[in-house]
Design an enzyme around this catalytic site. Structure first.
Site, short mmCIF file in Angstrom:
data_model
loop_
_atom_site.label_atom_id
_atom_site.label_comp_id
_atom_site.label_asym_id
_atom_site.label_seq_id
_atom_site.Cartn_x
_atom_site.Cartn_y
_atom_site.Cartn_z
N LYS A 1 1.88 -5.65 24.41
CA LYS A 1 2.83 -4.58 24.09
C LYS A 1 2.05 -3.49 23.36
O LYS A 1 1.73 -3.63 22.18
CB LYS A 1 3.94 -5.15 23.19
CG LYS A 1 5.29 -4.49 23.32
CD LYS A 1 5.36 -3.04 22.91
CE LYS A 1 5.45 -2.80 21.43
NZ LYS A 1 5.26 -1.37 21.08
N GLU B 1 -3.51 -8.59 11.69
CA GLU B 1 -4.57 -7.67 11.24
C GLU B 1 -3.85 -6.41 10.78
O GLU B 1 -3.35 -5.66 11.60
CB GLU B 1 -5.50 -7.30 12.40
CG GLU B 1 -6.05 -8.47 13.20
CD GLU B 1 -7.02 -9.31 12.42
OE1 GLU B 1 -7.54 -8.84 11.38
OE2 GLU B 1 -7.27 -10.45 12.84
N CYS C 1 -8.05 1.50 10.07
CA CYS C 1 -7.60 0.51 9.09
C CYS C 1 -8.62 0.34 7.98
O CYS C 1 -8.26 0.15 6.83
CB CYS C 1 -7.31 -0.82 9.79
SG CYS C 1 -8.70 -1.38 10.78
N GLU D 1 -1.51 2.94 1.82
CA GLU D 1 -2.33 3.29 2.97
C GLU D 1 -1.76 4.57 3.58
O GLU D 1 -0.64 4.57 4.11
CB GLU D 1 -2.31 2.17 4.00
CG GLU D 1 -3.27 2.46 5.14
CD GLU D 1 -3.15 1.46 6.28
OE1 GLU D 1 -2.03 1.08 6.65
OE2 GLU D 1 -4.20 1.08 6.83
#
Ligand code: NAD
Length: 489
Positions: free
Chosen positions: A183, A259, A294, A393
Site C-alpha cells: 500500500k 520504522e 526520517c 519531527e
C-alpha cells in the site's frame, strides 16, 4: 534536455495491480495524483479501499504456497530479473519519482532508483546462501531450526522515498518466500504501481506482488486489520505506527514491524578535526530531500566555544542548497510533498518564533515552478530542549540549534527525545566517540560522517522511532518465522 523531453511522452500507470493484472477499484473511485513540482494533476489513480484489500490479500494468499515452495535459487532468479528490468527503466522511474514527490531528478536518478535496484539484487543474492540450523542436542535426536515464510506480508510505505522503501520491504519479503500486498502513500503511488507492473513483465508469478493505492484511513487500515495478513512492515509516522499496533491487537495479532520518525542530533565538539566537513554535513542533513528524511539531522548540538564560527560555516553551506525546478539537473532542493505539508512545516516555524527561539536564517520564499510547494531552509538558534522545535519531527528543512558546554550536557540534550533513530558525533577523540556512540539512544550512530548507508547495514530506531530493522540480512529474520522440528526414529 532529456527529462523535459521524456515528460512530453510520459504515460502513467494508475491502476491497482492484483494477480498480475491492472484493475479498477471495486468502488470505481479514483483520486487525484498531483505533482508537488507545480501542483498540477499528473493522473487520476484508482482508489483502493477495504474491498480491494480483500481481493489483493486473497490473491497474495493464493500465490503464497507455490511461491514459498520455489527453491531459493528460483526466487533469486526472479528477483534478479526484476532488478534488471527496473534498471532498464531507470530514467522513466527517476522521472516518475521526481514528478510524484517533488524531489530533484538528480537525486532520484543517483540515489532512489539505483539503491532500489541494489536492494533487490542484495536479497536475491543472499537468499540461496542463507543456511538453516541444526541444534546441538543429544545424539539420539535431530532438532532442526528452519526459517519459514510468514505467508502474506502487508507493506505500508511513506511518500518520501516511495520506490526505495517499497523495495526495502518487498525484496526481503519475497526472497524469504512471502507474498506481498503493498500500500503506497496516497501522495506518491506511481512508482509502486510501476514496480508491480514490471515484476509481472519480469515473469514473477501472478499474485506474488500486489499493489493497492488508496488512503491510509481506508486501504491502509484494512490491510492492518485483515485477519489473513501475517505481518505488517510499516514505514511512516509514529501516530500511524501506533495505529498498526492496535489494528494487529484488534485482529489476528499479526507481527508488526515499525520504522517511524526521528529527531536526530548532530553533535559537534570543539575538538572536531574538520569543522568544514561537519558544517557541510549539517547543511546536507537538513536540506537533502527538502528535510523530508526520517534520519534528517534536524537538531544541531554545538559546543559553546565554537558555536558562532560553526554556525556561520553551516549558513554558507546551506546557501548552496537553493530551491529549483526538480526537473532541472542542477537543482539540489525541490518541492515539499503537498500544500498541506507545506502549511504544517510553516506552522512549526511560527511556533519556533512564538516560543522564543532565534530565527537566524530564512531563505527567500519563491516558487521555481508556479503552483508548486516550495520552502527554503530555515534555521533557529538558541532552541531550548523542551521547545517544540527540539521535540517534534517537522519533516521539512528546519534546523534547531542548541549550544552545550561539555560532553555530559551534549549527551543529555541528545537523549532528551522520545525518538532514537540516528545521531552523529563530530570529534577527534576516539574515546569520546566510543563513549557517545555507546550512551546515545539511537539505532544508528555516525562518527565524523553523516548518513553513511549501505544495504548490508541494518537501519531502524530505538524508542518511538520503531521496533524493526530494514536492510541487511537482519531484515530476512523478520520476514521469516522459526520452526523447530525434533526428529527421532
Ligand atoms: P504516514 O504515517 O502519514 O503514512 C505512512 C503510510 O501509512 C502511508 O501509506 C499512509 O497512507 C498510511 N496511513 C496513514 N494513515 C493511516 C491509517 N489511519 N491507517 C493505516 N494506514 C495509514 O507517514 P508519511 O507522512 O507518509 O511519511 C513521513 C513519516 O515517515 C515521517 O514520520 C518519517 O520519519 C517516517 N519515515 C520513517 C523512515 C524509517 O525508516 N524510520 C523512513 C522514511 C520515513
Amino acid at each position: 534536455m532529456g527529462f523535459y523531453n521524456m515528460l512530453k511522452d510520459m504515460c502513467f500507470s494508475s491502476h491497482l495491480w492484483i494477480s498480475g493484472r491492472a484493475c479498477e477499484a471495486v468502488s470505481g473511485k479514483q483520486f487525484d495524483c498531483l505533482s508537488p513540482r507545480d501542483g498540477k494533476l499528473l493522473v487520476r489513480v484508482a482508489e483502493g479501499d477495504e474491498d480491494d484489500i480483500g481481493v489483493a490479500v486473497k490473491a497474495a494468499r493464493a500465490a503464497s504456497g507455490s511461491w514459498a515452495r520455489q527453491s531459493p535459487k528460483q526466487r533469486r532468479r526472479y528477483l534478479l530479473q526484476l532488478a534488471d528490468i527496473i534498471e532498464s527503466h531507470q530514467d522513466e522511474l527517476a522521472l516518475l519519482e521526481s514528478l510524484d514527490t517533488g524531489k530533484p531528478i538528480t537525486h532520484a536518478k543517483r540515489d532512489d532508483i539505483p539503491l532500489s535496484i541494489n536492494c533487490l539484487r542484495f536479497y536475491a543474492e543472499a537468499i540461496d546462501k542463507h543456511y538453516d540450523e541444526i541444534a546441538p542436542t543429544a545424539s539420539d535426536v535431530l532438532a532442526t531450526i528452519r526459517r519459514e515464510p510468514l505467508g502474506v506480508v502487508g507493506a505500508v510505505v511513506p511518500w518520501n522515498f516511495p520506490l526505495m522503501i517499497a523495495c526495502w520491504k518487498v525484496a526481503p519479503a519475497l526472497a524469504a518466500g512471502n507474498t506481498v500486498v503493498l500500500k503506497p502513500a496516497e501522495q506518491s503511488p506511481l512508482t509502486a504501481i510501476r514496480l508491480a507492473e514490471l515484476a509481472t513483465a519480469a515473469g514473477l508469478p501472478d499474485g506474488v506482488i500486489n499493489v493497492v493505492p488508496g488512503y491510509g484511513e481506508t486501504a491502509g487500515a484494512a490491510l492492518g486489520r485483515h485477519p489473513d495478513v501475517d505481518a505488517i512492515s510499516f514505514t511512516g509516522s509514529g501516530p500511524v505506527g501506533r495505529l498498526f499496533l492496535s489494528y494487529a491487537a484488534e485482529s489476528n495479532m499479526k507481527a508488526v514491524f515499525l520504522e517511524c520518525g526521528g529527531k536526530s542530533p548532530q553533535i559537534v565538539f570543539d575538538d572536531a578535526d574538520d569543522l568544514d566537513k561537519a558544517a557541510q554535513a549539517v547543511a546536507q542533513g537538513i536540506c537533502y530531500n527538502q528535510g523530508q528524511v526520517c534520519s534528517a539531522g534536524s537538531r544541531l548540538l554545538v559546543q559553546h566555544s565554537i558555536a558562532d564560527e560553526f554556525i556561520d560555516r553551516v549558513l554558507s553551506h546551506v546557501d548552496a542548497w537553493s530551491l529549483g525546478d526538480p526537473l532541472d539537473p542542477a537543482t539540489r532542493m525541490g518541492a515539499l510533498i503537498e500544500s498541506k505539508h507545506l502549511e504544517r512545516v510553516q506552522r512549526f516555524i511560527d511556533i519556533g518564533r512564538e516560543e522564543g527561539a532565534t530565527l537566524i536564517s530564512e531563505g527567500k520564499r519563491h516558487s521555481p515552478c508556479e503552483g508548486g510547494f516550495y520552502l527554503p531552509s530555515t534555521i533557529f538558534d538558541h532552541v531550548q530542549k523542551d521547545m517544540t522545535l527540539a521535540q517534534e519531527e517537522i519533516f521539512g528543512p528546519v534546523l534547531a540549534v542548541t549550544r552545550f558546554k561539555d560532553e555530559a550536557e551534549a549527551l543529555e540534550l541528545a537523549n532528551a527525545t522520545r525518538f532514537g533513530l540516528a545521531a552523529a558525533v563530530w570529534t577527534s577523540s576516539l574515546s569520546r566517540a566510543h563513549r557517545i556512540s555507546r550512551d546515545i539512544k539511537a539505532g544508528t550512530v555516525w562518527v565524523n560522517n553523516y548518513d553513511g548507508s549501505d544495504i548490508t547495514v541494518p537501519f531502524g530506531g530505538f524508542g518511538e522511532s520503531g521496533n524493526g530493522r530494514d536492510k541487511s540480512l537482519h531484515a530476512l529474520d523478520k520476514m521469516s518465522q522459526l520452526k523447530s522440528t525434533w526428529i527421532q526414529f
